[in-house]
Design an enzyme around this catalytic site. Sequence first.
Site, mmCIF file in Angstrom:
data_model
loop_
_atom_site.group_PDB
_atom_site.id
_atom_site.type_symbol
_atom_site.label_atom_id
_atom_site.label_comp_id
_atom_site.label_asym_id
_atom_site.label_seq_id
_atom_site.Cartn_x
_atom_site.Cartn_y
_atom_site.Cartn_z
ATOM 1 N NE ARG A 54 -1.598 -2.370 2.769
ATOM 2 C CZ ARG A 54 -1.700 -3.635 2.340
ATOM 3 N NH1 ARG A 54 -2.741 -4.015 1.671
ATOM 4 N NH2 ARG A 54 -0.768 -4.530 2.603
ATOM 5 C CB THR A 55 3.353 2.608 2.339
ATOM 6 O OG1 THR A 55 2.588 2.080 3.423
ATOM 7 C CG2 THR A 55 3.836 3.999 2.700
ATOM 8 C CE LYS A 84 27.332 -2.460 -5.047
ATOM 9 N NZ LYS A 84 27.459 -1.361 -6.027
ATOM 10 N NE ARG A 105 7.011 0.620 5.040
ATOM 11 C CZ ARG A 105 5.801 0.075 4.917
ATOM 12 N NH1 ARG A 105 5.683 -1.197 4.588
ATOM 13 N NH2 ARG A 105 4.715 0.801 5.128
ATOM 14 C CG HIS A 133 3.207 3.756 8.653
ATOM 15 N ND1 HIS A 133 3.384 4.667 7.616
ATOM 16 C CD2 HIS A 133 2.840 2.591 8.053
ATOM 17 C CE1 HIS A 133 3.130 4.075 6.465
ATOM 18 N NE2 HIS A 133 2.807 2.820 6.700
HETATM 19 N N1 CP Z 1 -0.433 -0.183 5.854
HETATM 20 C C1 CP Z 1 0.782 -0.374 5.309
HETATM 21 O O1 CP Z 1 1.769 0.269 5.684
HETATM 22 O O2 CP Z 1 0.811 -1.323 4.320
HETATM 23 P P1 CP Z 1 2.094 -1.748 3.495
HETATM 24 O O3 CP Z 1 3.055 -2.406 4.460
HETATM 25 O O4 CP Z 1 1.585 -2.682 2.432
HETATM 26 O O5 CP Z 1 2.720 -0.502 2.920
#
Ligand code: CP
Length: 309
Positions: A54-55, A84, A105, A133
């Site tokens: 999703r993100t 590396k 991320r 998040h």
């Molecule tokens: N909700 C969420 O962060 O989903 P993903 O891990 O698929 O990005």
Amino acid sequence: MPLQHIVEAQQFDRDVMAQIFSVAREMEQVVKRYGSNILSRRVMATLFYEPSTRTRLSFESAMLRLGGDVITTESAQEFSSAAKGETLEDTIRIIAGYADVIVLRHFESGASKRAAAVSPVPIISAGDGPGQHPTQALLDVYTIEREIGHLDGIRIAMVGDLANGRTVRSLCYLLAKYESPQIFFVAPEVVRMRDDIKEYLTRHQISWTEVSDLAQVAPQVDVIYQTRIQRERFGDRVGDYEQARGRFIIDRGTLERMRDDAIVMHPLPRVDEIVADEVDDDPRAAYFRQAHNGLYVRMALLRLILEGD
Ligand code: CP
């Protein structure tokens, strides 16, 4: 609104969130009109050291729908020069020369702040380990307002893996900006909400309660926010994982106890903590609408960060 880096939920206040949500509602119309070119010739880099559906894809879709371009490294631990031995800081310094904004991320709490400290272009956290998040929390609050109609006085049960759940941690920080929320934590013993969040809520006079019975709290709330028990955060503590897994499930019985105007949310992915056959078709199951709202909120963030007010 001066928005540069997005690294933690605490940085947002109500006015900024109202502005983001107003632009997000505009973005719903932009998508219906097949997009816009306001970010034409701008480049977004997505740098993901942990898996995502999703993100990453909603950020990439958001940029493309606004006319911008995307460069990407998924599985960055394996496919970027991190493999590396390159440091996160050096990787950010390099990508900042190629892109106007970086969506990151990472598997370590605080990684986004480290990145922001060296980056000349905006860093947007897409989740940092068990830390936070923040953009998920923004889309969660947007969803609550869209679905329930208000945020002040909201009653929410956060269920599941609250110790490792970065989405619920960020969501607590955001809900604390509104008037008189009531938060119920419903978690297996081994993954209870951590003390830093409880202390923050107490310091800000936010009502929170730990309860052990989801059935008891289900009729009292506007939102049940279910989360996955995060197997990947348990390491070799297999016994703890097995103890936590399956403890709190949303099923037909839960729906029967909920109010007619309440909703079930989940940041997704889900495994077995929602009985899909019994819940997905109920109009109160809001989790797919919630995921779709991520596109509009992320379009709004990119527009506000790259174009200003
Ligand atoms: N909700 C969420 O962060 O989903 P993903 O891990 O698929 O990005």
